[in-house]
Design an enzyme around this catalytic site. Structure first.
Site, PDB file in Angstrom:
ATOM      1  CG  HIS A  18      -1.819   1.198   1.305  1.00 54.67           C
ATOM      2  ND1 HIS A  18      -3.153   1.073   1.592  1.00 54.67           N
ATOM      3  CD2 HIS A  18      -1.607   2.526   1.140  1.00 54.67           C
ATOM      4  CE1 HIS A  18      -3.717   2.270   1.598  1.00 54.67           C
ATOM      5  NE2 HIS A  18      -2.787   3.174   1.326  1.00 54.67           N
ATOM      6  CG  HIS A  20      -0.791   7.128  -0.907  1.00 63.71           C
ATOM      7  ND1 HIS A  20      -2.032   7.283  -1.481  1.00 63.71           N
ATOM      8  CD2 HIS A  20      -0.992   6.439   0.245  1.00 63.71           C
ATOM      9  CE1 HIS A  20      -2.947   6.732  -0.703  1.00 63.71           C
ATOM     10  NE2 HIS A  20      -2.343   6.204   0.350  1.00 63.71           N
ATOM     11  CE  LYS A 104      -7.913   2.229  -0.826  1.00 66.28           C
ATOM     12  NZ  LYS A 104      -6.724   2.449  -0.028  1.00 66.28           N
ATOM     13  CG  HIS A 141      -9.749   4.136   3.490  1.00 67.53           C
ATOM     14  ND1 HIS A 141      -8.552   4.817   3.582  1.00 67.53           N
ATOM     15  CD2 HIS A 141     -10.493   4.566   4.539  1.00 67.53           C
ATOM     16  CE1 HIS A 141      -8.594   5.625   4.627  1.00 67.53           C
ATOM     17  NE2 HIS A 141      -9.761   5.492   5.230  1.00 67.53           N
ATOM     18  CG  HIS A 179      -4.765   1.995   5.950  1.00 63.89           C
ATOM     19  ND1 HIS A 179      -6.105   1.894   6.202  1.00 63.89           N
ATOM     20  CD2 HIS A 179      -4.666   2.718   4.817  1.00 63.89           C
ATOM     21  CE1 HIS A 179      -6.767   2.534   5.267  1.00 63.89           C
ATOM     22  NE2 HIS A 179      -5.916   3.035   4.409  1.00 63.89           N
ATOM     23  CG  ASP A 252      -1.540   4.773   4.100  1.00 68.80           C
ATOM     24  OD1 ASP A 252      -1.587   5.233   2.949  1.00 68.80           O
ATOM     25  OD2 ASP A 252      -2.332   5.100   4.995  1.00 68.80           O
TER      26      ASP A 252
HETATM   27  C1  NCD Z   1      -3.563   9.023   2.258  1.00 66.39           C
HETATM   28  C2  NCD Z   1      -3.133  10.082   1.242  1.00 66.39           C
HETATM   29  O1  NCD Z   1      -2.571  11.100   1.652  1.00 66.39           O
HETATM   30  O2  NCD Z   1      -3.317   9.880   0.036  1.00 66.39           O
HETATM   31  N1  NCD Z   1      -3.537   9.599   3.570  1.00 66.39           N
HETATM   32  C3  NCD Z   1      -3.457   8.933   4.730  1.00 66.39           C
HETATM   33  O3  NCD Z   1      -3.573   9.559   5.773  1.00 66.39           O
HETATM   34  N2  NCD Z   1      -3.208   7.647   4.766  1.00 66.39           N
HETATM   35  C4  NCD Z   1      -4.888   8.505   1.890  1.00 66.39           C
HETATM   36  C5  NCD Z   1      -5.224   7.225   2.580  1.00 66.39           C
HETATM   37  O4  NCD Z   1      -4.669   6.178   2.280  1.00 66.39           O
HETATM   38  O5  NCD Z   1      -6.092   7.251   3.459  1.00 66.39           O
HETATM   39 ZN    ZN Z   2      -3.212   5.104   1.785  1.00 65.79          ZN
END
Ligand code: NCD
Ligand code: ZN
Length: 352
Positions: A18, A20, A104, A141, A179, A252
């Site tokens: 996971h 970003h 997702k 999520h 998460h 995450d």
């Molecule tokens: C994530 C993001 O910033 O894209 N933020 C987070 O707090 N984890 C989005 C997410 O996965 O919830």
């Molecule tokens: Zn995330």
């Protein structure tokens, strides 16, 4: 394999289930931080606009590969952002062509850039049934967005109100609860043998809600789902170190620039890509379970996704405290690196 003095540990190269990576200048800056240590990662589709179609996923993958430094070996595993208009055929084709690994699900409004998420779960049922047929996992999520539900209860309520009914309707669907932050979620996953797994982040193994709120507010510890009380953190550590195949690492890691986080309404997200493996080694060592680190970071995830573990290995070596930069520079401003609040002694080296 751990040597006799317990100062060196060689494990299969880890994956991040996971992550970003964002786009543009931010992608350029943060991608090497993951690719340095990780073989593969499940790439979150919450760009603006979101990555919804196979075509968009394939274009995004091209941009990631274009941003990857030539000497780094890294495979992005793409996901499609589920909307109420998602076409089951497009999803099936993306899976068959290797363009997308998972889909997702964001409940509408749950987190950063989730406005296009799902409100009416019956409208996505045809997509979920197609995914169950072809064995494509759904990454969830798991938080309700009802403003009447306390933010610390949103994961537990999601399990009861959304996930249980959804899994009853589509029992063959493979689901990853992402998460997880509560004992409730850990117990729910443990109680189900089939088609269910959970990712756990680095930071949720380390911080509880006091770290965010006691002695002054700490925006760099704010993420969603928000960290819960200490008993829940302990439950997460127990799950991670257990070796149970249903639990694996999804960092995450979610970079935001400091100006985006340090304002009256700051963004949710913690950037853990640079120091995750050092942090995890410390957590597993403290629990006396370094021998289970490889299962959590490198074996359980691939097994759930039906992929082979990485062939390459990394070695973690214990010594004097390792320092990571406090932040990394991007064209849009600095991004603060997660501070675990303790010294890190394990440094990571790649093996040829
Ligand atoms: C994530 C993001 O910033 O894209 N933020 C987070 O707090 N984890 C989005 C997410 O996965 O919830
Ligand atoms: Zn995330």
């Amino acid at each position: 394999m751990i040597d006799k003095t317990m100062t060196s540990l060689t494990i299969r190269r880890p994956d991040d289930w996971h992550l970003h990576l964002r786009d543009g200048a931010m992608l350029q800056a943060v991608l090497p931080e993951t690719a340095r240590h990780f073989g593969r990662a499940i790439i979150m589709p919450n760009l603006v606009p979101p990555v919804v179609t196979a075509r968009q996923a394939s274009d995004y993958r091209d941009r990631i590969m274009a941003a990857l430094p030539g000497d780094m070996d890294f495979t992005p595993l793409m996901t499609l952002y589920l909307t109420e208009d998602t076409d089951p055929l497009d999803v099936a084709n993306a899976h068959a062509n290797g363009v997308a690994t998972a889909v997702k699900l964001y409940p509408a409004g749950a987190t950063t850039n989730s406005a296009s998420g799902v409100t009416n779960f019956d409208r996505v049922r045809p997509v979920l049934e197609t995914m169950a047929e072809i064995g494509m996992p759904l990454c969830v999520h798991g938080e309700v967005t009802d403003p009447d539900i306390d933010i610390f209860d949103r994961e537990a309520v999601f399990i009861d109100k959304v996930l249980k009914p959804l899994r009853k309707k589509v029992p063959d669907l493979k689901v990853v609860m992402e998460h997880v932050t509560t004992q409730h979620a850990v117990d729910y996953v443990r109680d189900h043998r089939k088609n269910l797994a959970a990712t756990i982040t680095t930071h949720h193994l380390i911080i509880n809600r006091n770290h965010i709120l006691a002695g002054g507010i700490k925006p760099h510890y704010y993420c969603l789902p928000v960290a819960k009380r200490e008993a829940h953190r302990i439950a997460l550590v127990q799950a991670a170190i257990s070796g149970d195949k249903r639990f694996f690492l999804g960092t995450d890691s979610a970079p935001h620039t400091d100006p985006a986080k340090l304002q009256s309404c700051g963004c949710a997200g913690i950037f853990t890509a640079p120091n995750t493996m050092s942090c995890l080694a410390e957590v597993f060592e403290a629990a006396g379970k370094l021998t289970k680190l490889e299962a959590f970071t490198s074996l359980n995830g691939p097994q759930f996704y039906g992929l082979p573990p990485n062939e390459a290995t990394i070695t973690l070596q214990k010594g004097d405290p390792v320092t990571y930069p406090g932040s990394i520079e991007t064209a849009d401003g600095p991004v603060t690196v997660f501070d675990p609040g303790f010294d890190l002694h394990w440094r990571v080296t790649e093996n040829p």
